[in-house]
Scaffold this motif. Sequence first.
Motif, PDB file in Angstrom:
ATOM      1  N   ILE A   1      25.526-142.253 -76.000  1.00  0.00           N
ATOM      2  CA  ILE A   1      26.411-143.068 -76.859  1.00  0.00           C
ATOM      3  C   ILE A   1      27.485-142.205 -77.536  1.00  0.00           C
ATOM      4  O   ILE A   1      28.197-142.653 -78.426  1.00  0.00           O
ATOM      5  CB  ILE A   1      25.621-143.875 -77.914  1.00  0.00           C
ATOM      6  N   LYS A   2      27.539-140.950 -77.139  1.00  0.00           N
ATOM      7  CA  LYS A   2      28.588-140.031 -77.624  1.00  0.00           C
ATOM      8  C   LYS A   2      28.568-139.853 -79.149  1.00  0.00           C
ATOM      9  O   LYS A   2      29.594-139.944 -79.816  1.00  0.00           O
ATOM     10  CB  LYS A   2      29.964-140.488 -77.148  1.00  0.00           C
ATOM     11  N   CYS A   3      27.372-139.651 -79.669  1.00  0.00           N
ATOM     12  CA  CYS A   3      27.259-139.441 -81.118  1.00  0.00           C
ATOM     13  C   CYS A   3      27.550-137.985 -81.499  1.00  0.00           C
ATOM     14  O   CYS A   3      27.717-137.681 -82.679  1.00  0.00           O
ATOM     15  CB  CYS A   3      25.880-139.860 -81.617  1.00  0.00           C
ATOM     16  N   ALA A   4      27.528-137.093 -80.525  1.00  0.00           N
ATOM     17  CA  ALA A   4      27.877-135.675 -80.722  1.00  0.00           C
ATOM     18  C   ALA A   4      26.832-134.871 -81.491  1.00  0.00           C
ATOM     19  O   ALA A   4      27.073-133.733 -81.851  1.00  0.00           O
ATOM     20  CB  ALA A   4      29.246-135.535 -81.398  1.00  0.00           C
ATOM     21  N   MET A   5      25.668-135.459 -81.722  1.00  0.00           N
ATOM     22  CA  MET A   5      24.674-134.727 -82.509  1.00  0.00           C
ATOM     23  C   MET A   5      24.103-133.530 -81.757  1.00  0.00           C
ATOM     24  O   MET A   5      23.707-132.547 -82.365  1.00  0.00           O
ATOM     25  CB  MET A   5      23.555-135.658 -82.962  1.00  0.00           C
TER      26      MET A   5
ATOM     27  N   GLN B   1      15.157-133.941 -79.431  1.00  0.00           N
ATOM     28  CA  GLN B   1      14.385-134.764 -80.379  1.00  0.00           C
ATOM     29  C   GLN B   1      15.301-135.723 -81.141  1.00  0.00           C
ATOM     30  O   GLN B   1      14.966-136.880 -81.376  1.00  0.00           O
ATOM     31  CB  GLN B   1      13.654-133.841 -81.360  1.00  0.00           C
ATOM     32  N   PHE B   2      16.484-135.223 -81.512  1.00  0.00           N
ATOM     33  CA  PHE B   2      17.388-136.056 -82.313  1.00  0.00           C
ATOM     34  C   PHE B   2      18.254-136.983 -81.462  1.00  0.00           C
ATOM     35  O   PHE B   2      18.877-137.899 -82.006  1.00  0.00           O
ATOM     36  CB  PHE B   2      18.295-135.177 -83.176  1.00  0.00           C
ATOM     37  N   CYS B   3      18.307-136.752 -80.151  1.00  0.00           N
ATOM     38  CA  CYS B   3      19.156-137.606 -79.309  1.00  0.00           C
ATOM     39  C   CYS B   3      18.660-139.052 -79.375  1.00  0.00           C
ATOM     40  O   CYS B   3      17.517-139.342 -79.031  1.00  0.00           O
ATOM     41  CB  CYS B   3      19.129-137.104 -77.866  1.00  0.00           C
ATOM     42  N   PRO B   4      19.514-139.988 -79.834  1.00  0.00           N
ATOM     43  CA  PRO B   4      19.038-141.368 -80.048  1.00  0.00           C
ATOM     44  C   PRO B   4      18.687-142.109 -78.765  1.00  0.00           C
ATOM     45  O   PRO B   4      17.916-143.060 -78.797  1.00  0.00           O
ATOM     46  CB  PRO B   4      20.217-142.044 -80.747  1.00  0.00           C
TER      47      PRO B   4
ATOM     48  N   GLU C   1      26.110-130.652 -82.439  1.00  0.00           N
ATOM     49  CA  GLU C   1      25.919-130.162 -83.812  1.00  0.00           C
ATOM     50  C   GLU C   1      24.593-129.412 -83.943  1.00  0.00           C
ATOM     51  O   GLU C   1      24.504-128.411 -84.640  1.00  0.00           O
ATOM     52  CB  GLU C   1      25.933-131.337 -84.793  1.00  0.00           C
ATOM     53  N   GLU C   2      23.565-129.912 -83.265  1.00  0.00           N
ATOM     54  CA  GLU C   2      22.246-129.287 -83.365  1.00  0.00           C
ATOM     55  C   GLU C   2      22.176-127.981 -82.575  1.00  0.00           C
ATOM     56  O   GLU C   2      21.514-127.050 -82.993  1.00  0.00           O
ATOM     57  CB  GLU C   2      21.170-130.250 -82.860  1.00  0.00           C
TER      58      GLU C   2
ATOM     59  N   ARG D   1      15.232-129.341 -80.250  1.00  0.00           N
ATOM     60  CA  ARG D   1      15.660-130.079 -81.449  1.00  0.00           C
ATOM     61  C   ARG D   1      16.717-131.120 -81.089  1.00  0.00           C
ATOM     62  O   ARG D   1      16.653-132.268 -81.516  1.00  0.00           O
ATOM     63  CB  ARG D   1      16.261-129.119 -82.483  1.00  0.00           C
TER      64      ARG D   1
END
Lengths: 63, 217
Positions: free
Chosen positions: A11-15, A52-55, A18-19, A49
Amino acid sequence: MPLVWFEGDCIKCAMCAEEAPKVFVFVENVGPQVKTEIDIAAHGEDIKRAAQFCPTGCIKYSL
Amino acid sequence: MSIMSNAYMKMFPMEAEKKMPSGKRNSALEVPEFNKAWNLYRDTSLDIMKRYEYMAQCVDFTDKDTEAIKESKDIIAANLKAILDHIYYEKLINDPWLSRWFRDENGKIAKEYVDIRRARQQRFLLKVLECKWDEEFWNFVRWVGAVHVPIFGFEDLYIPVRLNLALWGYIHQYLFNLFARELKNDPEKLRRITTAWTKLFWIIIDIYHIDYFGIWM
């Protein structure tokens, strides 16, 4: 050989970028990409990590 | 002079008078207690870990509270999707004011943007549950707050404090009702967990808003 790749709908949140900025780069209008010429094994924890955070759970890896 | 400054000068005519230093000593500035307070103010403004330590001491947030938050991990993890649904679909995009930031140029809810914000909220909750109260975590909390005000030059993005408080309050009561439901047979565990989360909420709310008020924080 350690690998990291995307599978499914991002969904291209870019997290991820960042992580784990040493592994992923976010390209505008394209989405996240795995950086080339990096030692993936050296960033295993960062990759875990980010996954883990990837939605949408679309970061896959084999470390 | 603008209309506003005219009105101000009418209300406070003394402001137009020339200021002269009185030359008087202010003994309040010379007592050790003031210096101590000043150093504390300065340190807790400049050093985020000192800020956390001071706030933790004020609200009595101890290792026992950290353990209690870890105890709540299973409950939150099992309900993470429901918690996020509540925050987003019951509150953020349905509230007439809060939903403003989730609409596209046609006034419709921008689903893709909602998904991205939701993913970020999920990351925030997961980071809290890691219970690593280090500089990286508190800088992250501060950064999340900072990106909601236009300090980075994006002037369209300004979420008023009252909306933050409204949402934190909403999440607070939702979590507490969830804990109460899940722990109805274990009141002592419920007390431990809700006490710890209350303390943590207050510390997070303080650090989240550091960049909202600049020097006043």
